[in-house]
Design a protein around this motif. Sequence first.
Motif, PDB file in Angstrom:
ATOM      1  N   ASP A  62      17.941  15.747  29.974  1.00 47.99           N
ATOM      2  CA  ASP A  62      18.118  16.191  28.256  1.00 47.99           C
ATOM      3  C   ASP A  62      18.485  14.868  27.409  1.00 47.99           C
ATOM      4  N   CYS A  63      17.907  13.923  27.554  1.00 45.87           N
ATOM      5  CA  CYS A  63      18.032  12.558  26.418  1.00 45.87           C
ATOM      6  C   CYS A  63      16.641  13.297  24.964  1.00 45.87           C
ATOM      7  N   SER A  64      17.425  12.754  24.045  1.00 47.79           N
ATOM      8  CA  SER A  64      17.095  12.434  22.696  1.00 47.79           C
ATOM      9  C   SER A  64      15.390  12.092  23.464  1.00 47.79           C
ATOM     10  N   SER A  65      14.878  13.008  22.311  1.00 52.44           N
ATOM     11  CA  SER A  65      12.748  12.346  22.595  1.00 52.44           C
ATOM     12  C   SER A  65      13.344  11.113  22.289  1.00 52.44           C
ATOM     13  N   SER A  66      13.393  10.233  21.145  1.00 56.01           N
ATOM     14  CA  SER A  66      13.503   9.357  21.113  1.00 56.01           C
ATOM     15  C   SER A  66      13.816   7.622  22.369  1.00 56.01           C
ATOM     16  N   CYS A  67      14.713   8.787  23.495  1.00 52.45           N
ATOM     17  CA  CYS A  67      14.758   7.968  24.543  1.00 52.45           C
ATOM     18  C   CYS A  67      13.942   7.140  25.100  1.00 52.45           C
ATOM     19  N   PHE A  68      12.390   8.133  24.790  1.00 46.95           N
ATOM     20  CA  PHE A  68      11.436   7.619  25.723  1.00 46.95           C
ATOM     21  C   PHE A  68      10.391   7.041  25.250  1.00 46.95           C
ATOM     22  N   LEU A  71      12.221   1.660  37.584  1.00 44.69           N
ATOM     23  CA  LEU A  71      12.093   0.992  36.094  1.00 44.69           C
ATOM     24  C   LEU A  71      11.979   2.146  35.194  1.00 44.69           C
ATOM     25  N   LEU A  72      11.035   2.954  35.484  1.00 46.10           N
ATOM     26  CA  LEU A  72      11.034   4.267  34.483  1.00 46.10           C
ATOM     27  C   LEU A  72      12.335   4.618  34.216  1.00 46.10           C
ATOM     28  N   ILE A  73      13.198   5.699  35.673  1.00 45.23           N
ATOM     29  CA  ILE A  73      14.198   5.935  35.658  1.00 45.23           C
ATOM     30  C   ILE A  73      15.370   5.477  34.959  1.00 45.23           C
ATOM     31  N   THR A  74      15.507   3.527  35.016  1.00 44.45           N
ATOM     32  CA  THR A  74      16.858   2.842  34.090  1.00 44.45           C
ATOM     33  C   THR A  74      16.264   2.337  32.983  1.00 44.45           C
ATOM     34  N   SER A  75      14.941   2.636  32.757  1.00 45.08           N
ATOM     35  CA  SER A  75      14.659   2.460  31.431  1.00 45.08           C
ATOM     36  C   SER A  75      15.181   3.734  30.145  1.00 45.08           C
ATOM     37  N   VAL A  76      14.603   4.790  30.920  1.00 45.94           N
ATOM     38  CA  VAL A  76      14.808   6.062  30.162  1.00 45.94           C
ATOM     39  C   VAL A  76      16.646   6.147  30.621  1.00 45.94           C
ATOM     40  N   MET A  77      17.803   5.852  30.851  1.00 43.39           N
ATOM     41  CA  MET A  77      18.886   6.287  31.761  1.00 43.39           C
ATOM     42  C   MET A  77      19.526   4.794  30.445  1.00 43.39           C
ATOM     43  N   ILE A  78      19.212   4.048  30.610  1.00 45.28           N
ATOM     44  CA  ILE A  78      19.739   3.015  29.412  1.00 45.28           C
ATOM     45  C   ILE A  78      19.597   3.394  27.938  1.00 45.28           C
ATOM     46  N   ALA A  79      18.135   4.153  27.680  1.00 47.00           N
ATOM     47  CA  ALA A  79      18.225   4.118  26.770  1.00 47.00           C
ATOM     48  C   ALA A  79      18.943   5.411  26.082  1.00 47.00           C
ATOM     49  N   ALA A  80      19.645   5.867  27.170  1.00 50.42           N
ATOM     50  CA  ALA A  80      20.457   7.140  26.437  1.00 50.42           C
ATOM     51  C   ALA A  80      21.949   6.712  25.974  1.00 50.42           C
ATOM     52  N   LYS A  81      22.040   6.054  27.389  1.00 54.09           N
ATOM     53  CA  LYS A  81      23.272   5.816  27.103  1.00 54.09           C
ATOM     54  C   LYS A  81      23.797   4.734  25.847  1.00 54.09           C
ATOM     55  N   PHE A  82      22.411   4.351  25.143  1.00 58.49           N
ATOM     56  CA  PHE A  82      22.264   2.952  24.319  1.00 58.49           C
ATOM     57  C   PHE A  82      22.751   3.804  22.786  1.00 58.49           C
ATOM     58  N   LEU A  83      21.599   5.264  23.203  1.00 56.34           N
ATOM     59  CA  LEU A  83      21.043   6.355  21.867  1.00 56.34           C
ATOM     60  C   LEU A  83      21.751   7.285  21.462  1.00 56.34           C
ATOM     61  N   ASP A  84      21.840   8.332  22.423  1.00 52.72           N
ATOM     62  CA  ASP A  84      22.808   8.969  22.240  1.00 52.72           C
ATOM     63  C   ASP A  84      24.078   9.287  22.707  1.00 52.72           C
ATOM     64  N   ASP A 134      19.178  -7.382  25.754  1.00 55.81           N
ATOM     65  CA  ASP A 134      18.802  -6.927  24.099  1.00 55.81           C
ATOM     66  C   ASP A 134      18.262  -5.516  23.734  1.00 55.81           C
ATOM     67  N   LEU A 135      19.147  -4.706  23.949  1.00 57.10           N
ATOM     68  CA  LEU A 135      19.388  -3.363  23.666  1.00 57.10           C
ATOM     69  C   LEU A 135      18.610  -2.645  22.033  1.00 57.10           C
ATOM     70  N   ASN A 136      19.502  -3.730  21.502  1.00 57.22           N
ATOM     71  CA  ASN A 136      18.925  -3.134  19.824  1.00 57.22           C
ATOM     72  C   ASN A 136      17.766  -3.300  19.468  1.00 57.22           C
ATOM     73  N   VAL A 137      17.472  -1.437  19.397  1.00 56.81           N
ATOM     74  CA  VAL A 137      15.711  -1.558  18.703  1.00 56.81           C
ATOM     75  C   VAL A 137      16.021  -0.451  16.974  1.00 56.81           C
ATOM     76  N   THR A 138      15.121  -1.933  16.275  1.00 54.94           N
ATOM     77  CA  THR A 138      15.822  -1.674  14.931  1.00 54.94           C
ATOM     78  C   THR A 138      14.395  -0.689  14.864  1.00 54.94           C
ATOM     79  N   PRO A 139      14.991  -0.527  13.924  1.00 54.73           N
ATOM     80  CA  PRO A 139      14.346   1.006  12.753  1.00 54.73           C
ATOM     81  C   PRO A 139      12.281   0.284  12.813  1.00 54.73           C
ATOM     82  N   ASN A 140      12.182  -0.763  12.170  1.00 56.07           N
ATOM     83  CA  ASN A 140      10.791  -1.614  11.855  1.00 56.07           C
ATOM     84  C   ASN A 140      10.299  -1.124  13.733  1.00 56.07           C
ATOM     85  N   THR A 141      11.007  -2.115  14.804  1.00 58.51           N
ATOM     86  CA  THR A 141      10.468  -2.094  15.725  1.00 58.51           C
ATOM     87  C   THR A 141      10.267  -0.560  16.151  1.00 58.51           C
TER      88      THR A 141
END
Length: 199
Positions: free
Chosen positions: A66-72, A99-112, A146-153
């Motif tokens: 149930d995370c945002s689509s951007s997390c993927f 690696l997948l479950i970890t990367s999605v979880m970290i992305a959700a924590k950072f973004l959502d 290094d979790l920050n993802v710039t809008p350009n990236t």
Amino acid sequence: MAELENPGVMPKLIAFLSALLERVAESNDLTRRVTTQSQSDSVFHGLSRPSITIQSYLERIYKYADCSSSCFVVAYVYLDRFTHRQPSLPINSFNVHRLLITSVMIAAKFLDDLYYNNAYYAKVGGISTKEMNLLELDFLFGLGFDLNVTPNTFHAYFSYLRKEMTLLQPLSLVVVPPRSVITFNDDEASHQKQQQLAV
């Protein structure tokens, strides 16, 4: 990105990401068998290949996380960064699921703003909470935090994914009505050829 919120985009994105990761894992599995290249086993490395396909696993994560689509997309950025920073740990069929479950979880924590705890993600991923905690910690150190993802990236990675998804879509058959046949006599045909040469 608004386009990601379109309900038809995510199934295509998941299908493409899973196909991409499947190819990478198979290629690295083959490389590992053929060469004596040292690939260290890590906390991400399972004792056996999971029976669930990468696509089914990603669909499961999408359905239950149930995370945002951007997390993927951001998870894909993180996986790319991780493999560049940890070349001795390439993605293969023994570690891709973790690696997948970890990367999605970290992305959700950072973004959502709202996200589930590690115990929930562990259940979604089919692993223990203790293992999920360890995977998170190892992944973060592997990324150098290094979790920050710039809008350009983000835009660059999403544009690549969108372009590749478009290229992989089956072409729809277009029915072209038959043209009427036009015939020229010899004088008309030679005159038409001369006009084409003049241009």
